[in-house]
Design a protein around this motif. Structure first.
Motif, mmCIF file in Angstrom:
data_model
loop_
_atom_site.group_PDB
_atom_site.id
_atom_site.type_symbol
_atom_site.label_atom_id
_atom_site.label_comp_id
_atom_site.label_asym_id
_atom_site.label_seq_id
_atom_site.Cartn_x
_atom_site.Cartn_y
_atom_site.Cartn_z
ATOM 1 N N LEU A 289 -7.677 2.215 3.333
ATOM 2 C CA LEU A 289 -7.283 2.319 1.931
ATOM 3 C C LEU A 289 -6.300 1.187 1.626
ATOM 4 N N PRO A 290 -6.592 0.362 0.604
ATOM 5 C CA PRO A 290 -5.696 -0.760 0.296
ATOM 6 C C PRO A 290 -4.286 -0.279 -0.049
ATOM 7 N N ALA A 291 -3.316 -1.137 0.254
ATOM 8 C CA ALA A 291 -1.928 -0.804 -0.056
ATOM 9 C C ALA A 291 -1.692 -0.772 -1.564
ATOM 10 N N SER A 292 -2.402 -1.608 -2.301
ATOM 11 C CA SER A 292 -2.265 -1.654 -3.753
ATOM 12 C C SER A 292 -3.620 -1.345 -4.383
ATOM 13 N N ILE A 293 -3.638 -0.393 -5.306
ATOM 14 C CA ILE A 293 -4.887 0.021 -5.953
ATOM 15 C C ILE A 293 -4.694 -0.080 -7.461
ATOM 16 N N ALA A 294 -5.236 -1.153 -8.039
ATOM 17 C CA ALA A 294 -5.107 -1.341 -9.481
ATOM 18 C C ALA A 294 -6.077 -0.439 -10.241
ATOM 19 N N ASP A 295 -7.291 -0.327 -9.724
ATOM 20 C CA ASP A 295 -8.314 0.504 -10.360
ATOM 21 C C ASP A 295 -8.822 1.504 -9.332
ATOM 22 N N PRO A 296 -8.418 2.772 -9.438
ATOM 23 C CA PRO A 296 -8.798 3.744 -8.403
ATOM 24 C C PRO A 296 -10.249 4.207 -8.475
ATOM 25 N N GLU A 297 -10.915 4.053 -9.615
ATOM 26 C CA GLU A 297 -12.255 4.614 -9.774
ATOM 27 C C GLU A 297 -13.247 4.141 -8.713
ATOM 28 N N PRO A 298 -13.293 2.829 -8.362
ATOM 29 C CA PRO A 298 -14.258 2.404 -7.340
ATOM 30 C C PRO A 298 -14.028 3.037 -5.967
ATOM 31 N N PHE A 299 -12.832 3.596 -5.735
ATOM 32 C CA PHE A 299 -12.547 4.203 -4.428
ATOM 33 C C PHE A 299 -12.847 5.701 -4.411
ATOM 34 N N ASP A 300 -13.119 6.282 -5.576
ATOM 35 C CA ASP A 300 -13.388 7.718 -5.629
ATOM 36 C C ASP A 300 -14.616 8.048 -4.790
ATOM 37 N N PRO B 117 9.296 7.788 -4.754
ATOM 38 C CA PRO B 117 9.496 6.763 -5.785
ATOM 39 C C PRO B 117 8.188 6.238 -6.368
ATOM 40 N N ALA B 118 7.136 6.250 -5.576
ATOM 41 C CA ALA B 118 5.824 5.799 -6.043
ATOM 42 C C ALA B 118 4.770 6.519 -5.219
ATOM 43 N N VAL B 119 3.593 6.715 -5.812
ATOM 44 C CA VAL B 119 2.519 7.415 -5.118
ATOM 45 C C VAL B 119 1.185 6.805 -5.525
ATOM 46 N N ALA B 120 0.253 6.729 -4.593
ATOM 47 C CA ALA B 120 -1.074 6.188 -4.878
ATOM 48 C C ALA B 120 -1.795 7.090 -5.873
ATOM 49 N N PRO B 121 -2.678 6.528 -6.707
ATOM 50 C CA PRO B 121 -3.352 7.335 -7.732
ATOM 51 C C PRO B 121 -4.503 8.173 -7.201
ATOM 52 N N LEU B 122 -4.704 8.179 -5.888
ATOM 53 C CA LEU B 122 -5.789 8.937 -5.271
ATOM 54 C C LEU B 122 -5.229 9.943 -4.276
ATOM 55 N N VAL B 123 -5.978 11.009 -4.060
ATOM 56 C CA VAL B 123 -5.683 11.959 -2.988
ATOM 57 C C VAL B 123 -6.692 11.725 -1.875
ATOM 58 N N VAL B 124 -6.225 11.695 -0.639
ATOM 59 C CA VAL B 124 -7.128 11.572 0.501
ATOM 60 C C VAL B 124 -7.360 12.964 1.076
ATOM 61 N N GLU B 125 -8.613 13.417 1.039
ATOM 62 C CA GLU B 125 -8.967 14.721 1.602
ATOM 63 C C GLU B 125 -9.331 14.511 3.069
ATOM 64 N N ALA B 126 -8.473 15.005 3.962
ATOM 65 C CA ALA B 126 -8.646 14.786 5.394
ATOM 66 C C ALA B 126 -9.874 15.537 5.910
ATOM 67 N N LEU B 127 -10.644 14.878 6.750
ATOM 68 C CA LEU B 127 -11.811 15.513 7.357
ATOM 69 C C LEU B 127 -11.367 16.536 8.395
ATOM 70 N N PRO B 128 -12.189 17.525 8.695
ATOM 71 C CA PRO B 128 -11.817 18.562 9.673
ATOM 72 C C PRO B 128 -11.597 17.989 11.072
ATOM 73 N N GLY B 129 -10.856 18.746 11.888
ATOM 74 C CA GLY B 129 -10.680 18.416 13.300
ATOM 75 C C GLY B 129 -9.577 17.440 13.610
ATOM 76 N N GLN B 130 -8.647 17.202 12.687
ATOM 77 C CA GLN B 130 -7.598 16.218 12.933
ATOM 78 C C GLN B 130 -6.214 16.844 13.143
ATOM 79 N N ALA B 131 -6.083 18.146 12.890
ATOM 80 C CA ALA B 131 -4.779 18.800 13.038
ATOM 81 C C ALA B 131 -4.726 19.530 14.378
ATOM 82 N N PRO B 132 -3.722 19.260 15.199
ATOM 83 C CA PRO B 132 -3.560 20.023 16.432
ATOM 84 C C PRO B 132 -3.446 21.520 16.129
#
Length: 245
Positions: A61-72, A183-198
């Protein structure tokens, strides 16, 4: 409309008021059916684009996201430190008949970009308290594999978030970021895939897309109503000629 012989001693004699009602109604129904047929083509193209997007390999995921729609709906990875002390709870659908929540945790990015809200997935109601699932509160730098999602706006049937409430009703990056003191937050939410939490909790989220496609049914319904109204109109105005005295 001129009278015409229809056989069996009947004539088609439409009345003015029935015609003034039927003709516009049929035209409107045909227009709605055609609009739904056009929507069907658009929805099929959209579903195909979404499927192609979700099938693409995960990318950072890029550090800077000017237009979030293409990443949806794109598979992504993001690295950093999960701020477990600032996690938030989101209303979730019951899972196998069990009520629970989705855990949203801010991630402080390793590349210096704005923090990212990570939806780490479902936990049952009795695991609401982080102290009951300490294994899943991994420290240090982690790399999250997930799907980037644009938060859906509130709908007229969906109650909006209540300021100050313990549980959020829908994801809202701006409001949730402010509530977490970021102070700042990306305009997208990342939904974590299963199997990554201990320990298995939070359980992650299977890739999900809610794109109902009922436009063919709607188009058929409108065209059928138009045809039915025309049949009723014609049958109603088929009259026998008056017998001569």
């Amino acid at each position: 409309m001129s009278a015409a012989l229809t056989g069996a001693g009947r004539r088609f004699r439409p009345s003015l008021w029935a015609t003034l009602f039927t003709v516009p109604a049929v035209l409107i129904m045909l227009g709605l059916g055609t609009w739904q047929a056009q929507r069907l083509s658009w929805k099929n193209d959209l579903i195909q684009r979404v499927q192609e997007r979700m099938a693409s390999p995960p990318a950072p995921l890029p550090a800077s996201i000017a237009d979030p729609e293409p990443f949806d709906l794109r598979p992504v990875t993001v690295s950093g430190r999960l701020l477990h002390e600032r996690e938030m709870l989101l209303l979730a659908r019951p899972r196998q008949g069990q009520v629970g929540y989705e855990v949203v945790t801010p991630l402080e990015r390793a590349d210096g970009g704005p923090a990212v809200l990570v939806n780490r997935g479902w936990v049952p109601m009795d695991k609401r308290d982080p102290a009951t699932r300490r294994e899943g509160q991994a420290g240090g730098e982690v790399t999250i594999r997930g799907v980037a999602r644009l938060p859906a706006p509130s709908g007229w049937l969906q109650p909006d978030n209540v300021p100050g409430a313990d549980v959020w009703r829908r994801a809202d990056t701006v409001a949730m970021g402010a509530a977490a003191g970021l102070p700042a937050v990306a305009p997208l939410v990342v939904e974590a895939l299963p199997g990554q939490a201990p320990g298995g909790l939070p359980a992650g989220i299977e890739p999900r897309v809610d794109l109902p496609n009922n436009h063919l049914q709607y188009a058929f319904t409108w065209y059928s109503l138009a045809a039915t109204l025309l049949v009723i109109y014609v049958l109603f105005h088929l009259r026998r000629p008056r017998e001569r005295a």
